[in-house]
Motif scaffolding. Structure first.
Motif, PDB file in Angstrom:
ATOM      1  N   TYR A 372      16.312 117.285  39.973  1.00  0.00           N
ATOM      2  CA  TYR A 372      14.991 117.632  40.502  1.00  0.00           C
ATOM      3  C   TYR A 372      14.757 116.922  41.816  1.00  0.00           C
ATOM      4  O   TYR A 372      15.143 115.782  41.994  1.00  0.00           O
ATOM      5  N   GLU A 373      14.143 117.642  42.703  1.00  0.00           N
ATOM      6  CA  GLU A 373      13.786 117.016  43.978  1.00  0.00           C
ATOM      7  C   GLU A 373      12.290 117.137  44.170  1.00  0.00           C
ATOM      8  O   GLU A 373      11.798 118.035  44.860  1.00  0.00           O
ATOM      9  N   VAL A 414       0.412 117.823  43.911  1.00  0.00           N
ATOM     10  CA  VAL A 414       1.104 117.341  42.722  1.00  0.00           C
ATOM     11  C   VAL A 414       2.594 117.234  43.036  1.00  0.00           C
ATOM     12  O   VAL A 414       3.130 118.015  43.824  1.00  0.00           O
ATOM     13  N   GLU A 415       3.238 116.229  42.459  1.00  0.00           N
ATOM     14  CA  GLU A 415       4.651 115.988  42.765  1.00  0.00           C
ATOM     15  C   GLU A 415       5.538 116.906  41.919  1.00  0.00           C
ATOM     16  O   GLU A 415       5.676 116.713  40.710  1.00  0.00           O
ATOM     17  N   ILE A 416       6.106 117.915  42.576  1.00  0.00           N
ATOM     18  CA  ILE A 416       6.924 118.871  41.823  1.00  0.00           C
ATOM     19  C   ILE A 416       8.165 119.291  42.604  1.00  0.00           C
ATOM     20  O   ILE A 416       8.231 119.170  43.818  1.00  0.00           O
ATOM     21  N   ASP A 417       9.136 119.800  41.855  1.00  0.00           N
ATOM     22  CA  ASP A 417      10.282 120.476  42.454  1.00  0.00           C
ATOM     23  C   ASP A 417       9.859 121.943  42.541  1.00  0.00           C
ATOM     24  O   ASP A 417       9.796 122.653  41.537  1.00  0.00           O
ATOM     25  N   THR A 418       9.507 122.391  43.736  1.00  0.00           N
ATOM     26  CA  THR A 418       8.857 123.699  43.893  1.00  0.00           C
ATOM     27  C   THR A 418       9.738 124.838  43.375  1.00  0.00           C
ATOM     28  O   THR A 418       9.259 125.760  42.722  1.00  0.00           O
TER      29      THR A 418
ATOM     30  N   PRO B  86      25.253 120.645  41.729  1.00  0.00           N
ATOM     31  CA  PRO B  86      24.591 119.568  42.469  1.00  0.00           C
ATOM     32  C   PRO B  86      25.576 118.604  43.131  1.00  0.00           C
ATOM     33  O   PRO B  86      25.364 118.193  44.267  1.00  0.00           O
ATOM     34  N   VAL B  87      26.683 118.285  42.410  1.00  0.00           N
ATOM     35  CA  VAL B  87      27.659 117.358  43.023  1.00  0.00           C
ATOM     36  C   VAL B  87      28.263 117.937  44.288  1.00  0.00           C
ATOM     37  O   VAL B  87      28.521 117.221  45.251  1.00  0.00           O
TER      38      VAL B  87
END
Lengths: 533, 126
Positions: A372-373, A414-418, B86-87
């Motif tokens: 997650y980013e 809000v802190e989310i991974d869009t 992801p890697v």
């Protein structure tokens, strides 16, 4: 009576007097004896014998002083009585045959006949007072002796009790020692590496596995402090990992440490406490190289599988896409039927694409690598484009209406991974469209309270049978009422959605009545709770 | 004229992209594997590279490494690959590459838009 008769009478009288005397002396209760001028006993009475414990023969001929403790004094007494200087009593101690000392008063009277010394008569009266005291003393002595013996017995008891305790202690010690040996053997042979640091941060225990991992010898590192250990090149990475400043060990749980190219360790620290007191810290090192290798191989496999599955799909997608695009832009128009078939093929291919994407996502979730980013985002930025896209799709369907309902014009960020949150909302909407033939689909963004944002999708579709509602978020699960009909679905969408929402620290749920419709929603906290990652 | 190099082993994708980019007005070169790709980078001097990852002879990562060694890292790269773990994404980020397009998730048109946003219109020389 003639003379002869008189003489006989007198003699008889005399004889009877002698026997009278004898009788009298035998019943006379006071011991007495007669001694001659040399002090030798020649007559004793019965009381004397009883007092002395000797018999008659033993007494006769014995010098009187030999029967007393104070021999000299008795001898003097005899001499003094003889010379007439003294004739009265004297305190002396009589010795019985058993050598029992009896305090007595000796009364001596000189016997004379016609001015000549015949001997002395001694009578002895016991000194009752003294005897009493003696007896009391004896009783006391006995009592004391008894007490002493009691004490001695008690001491003997305590001694044996003490010995028993010592024996128990010895046994406990042996048992403790055995336990210690057992623990030491476990640590020695334990499959993972172990370090134990005492509360002063000096290294107390290193097991062979830890020696092997870090290429160290126990004798070189034992007893050293953290600041010493950091100078060992092989230990440096570990010390850096488990401390902040190199001085104090911090709490870590399953942190990865890469040593060589192919060696990965998982390190945890545990503070060992006994009650409130900290005994030290256990550093536990587990080799995860094999897991890492498998993980890498799996990742490579998934990567190749993804490539292999997607390559033909992308070929189809791009080719069909080109046909459709060119037919609308250029002159070479496809006829209606051709266009319809190509569109259907394109849609089928899209479903295949999303199925492959779902499978890949599940595989990543299971690896724990669904990365997650999170970024501080206005939720409407995510929801609006999706709402517009789905409005178009839903408009094409007869008898179905779409409503986008935002309770406010502006929401706190809000802190989310869009991208991932977008997947959840699309999942909700895809499901609503799939399972609703007529009525309406309502997408709502709201704030149930000050701390949470809520997104919900309500439909008037088939609903979910009550008995199956509990399994809805399980992987590959599809409710019977939709699985039986020919409505396509992988059973993965909600599983993935749940993972995404929970990874954001949020909650996902639904309410549904079969035949009436469902509402699916998730909430996201504005402030992430700390222990959730 | 802006130049785009497509390094992609799959013929259909390669040709389709080439067609689309040519239509748009870019100058386009193609390479069917990484090895040829690296040579073409040097010969052709592209303004942008569309790079596949899984390819014979030399894969995308190796191409990025070769570019770094040859001092060609300044050229912008967009990865077009159907992999995308992801890697792997992290790995290309180490080479300073930010864009990773999964082919099944994009239309050729969207790829063109990415190209434009990266290097601008073909005739714009800024």
């Amino acid at each position: 009576m003639n003379n002869r008769e008189k003489e006989n009478n007198q003699y008889r009288k005399f004889e009877s007097l002698s026997s009278y005397n004898e009788e009298l002396s035998s019943v006379f209760p006071i011991p007495y004896c007669r001694v001659n001028f040399l002090g030798r006993i020649y007559e004793v009475n019965k009381a004397f014998l009883e007092l002395s414990g000797y018999d008659n023969f033993e007494c006769i001929g014995t010098e009187i002083q030999d029967m007393f403790l104070e021999k000299k004094e008795m001898e003097d007494l005899v001499e003094k009585i003889k010379t007439g200087e003294e004739k009265k009593k004297k305190d002396l101690t009589f010795l019985t045959k058993n050598e029992d000392p009896i305090p007595v008063k000796a009364w001596g009277v000189k016997l004379e006949k016609e001015g000549q010394l015949k001997g002395i008569v001694f009578a002895f009266t016991e000194d009752w007072e003294k005897r009493k005291i003696k007896r009391e003393m004896k009783a006391k002595l006995e009592e004391k002796t008894e007490k002493l013996q009691e004490k001695a017995r008690q001491m003997e008891d305590s001694r044996s009790a003490l010995l028993n305790i010592l024996e128990d202690v010895d046994q406990s010690y042996k048992r403790a020692e055995r336990e210690r040996m057992k623990t030491a053997a476990i640590i020695e042979n334990y499959i993972d590496g172990m370090f134990f640091f005492s509360s002063d941060n000096s290294l107390n225990i290193v097991n062979p596995k830890a020696e092997e991992f870090f290429d160290i010898k126990s004798r070189d590192v034992k007893g050293r402090t953290l600041s010493d250990l950091v100078t060992f090149p092989t230990l440096k990475p570990l010390i850096k990992l488990i401390t902040d400043d190199g001085k104090k060990i911090k709490d870590i749980f399953k942190e990865e440490l890469q040593l060589g190219k192919e060696i990965y360790l998982e390190v945890s620290t545990t503070n060992i406490k006994e009650g409130e007191e900290s005994l030290g810290t256990l550093v536990h090192v587990h080799d995860i190289s094999r897991e890492k290798r498998i993980e890498r191989i799996k990742s490579e496999f998934v990567s190749v599988a993804a490539h292999q599955l997607r390559t033909p799909l992308s070929g189809i997608k791009w080719t069909l896409g080109m046909f459709l695009e060119e037919s609308s832009e250029k002159k070479e128009k496809l006829d209606e039927e051709e266009k319809y078939l190509i569109e259907k093929a394109y849609e089928s291919n899209e479903r295949m694409v999303s199925l492959v994407n779902d499978l890949l996502n599940v595989s990543r979730i299971e690896e724990g690598r669904y990365v997650y980013e999170p970024q501080k985002t206005d939720i409407l930025e995510v929801v609006k484009p999706i709402a517009e896209e789905y409005e178009k799709i839903i408009k094409k369907k007869d008898n179905l209406e779409f409503k986008f309902n935002k309770v406010k014009e502006e929401f706190p960020k809000v802190e989310i991974d869009t991208e991932k949150i977008g997947i959840v909302i699309q999942n909700f909407l895809d499901n609503a469209i799939k399972y609703t033939n007529e009525g309406e689909i309502i997408l709502t963004v709201s704030m149930p309270d000050e701390e949470n944002i809520r997104v919900s999708v309500q439909d008037s579709g088939v609903g979910i049978p009550e008995e199956q509602q509990g399994r809805l978020f399980d992987k590959f699960f599809r409710a019977e009422n939709v699985a039986a009909k020919d409505v396509r679905g992988s059973g993965l969408g909600l599983f993935i959605s749940k993972n995404i929402v929970e990874a954001h620290g949020g909650e996902i749920d639904f309410e549904s009545t079969e035949g009436e419709g469902s509402i699916f929603y998730f909430t996201l906290p504005l402030e992430r709770r700390k222990n959730e990652d | 004229m802006k130049k785009v190099l497509i390094i992609e082993d799959e013929k259909m994708v390669r040709n389709l992209m080439k067609k689309k980019l040519l239509e748009r007005g870019y100058e386009v070169e193609i390479a069917e594997n990484g090895k040829i790709g690296v040579e073409k980078i040097k010969e052709f001097g592209p303004d942008l590279i569309l790079l596949d990852i899984i390819m014979p002879e030399m894969n995308g990562f190796e191409v990025l490494r070769a570019m770094e060694e040859e001092g060609l890292s300044e050229i912008p790269v967009i990865i077009i690959s159907n992999s995308g773990q992801p890697v792997e994404i992290d790995k290309v980020k180490e080479f300073g590459v930010e864009d990773w397009i999964i082919k099944t998730d994009f239309d050729p048109k969207e790829v063109i838009n990415k190209v434009i946003s990266e290097i601008g219109e073909p005739k714009n020389n800024n």
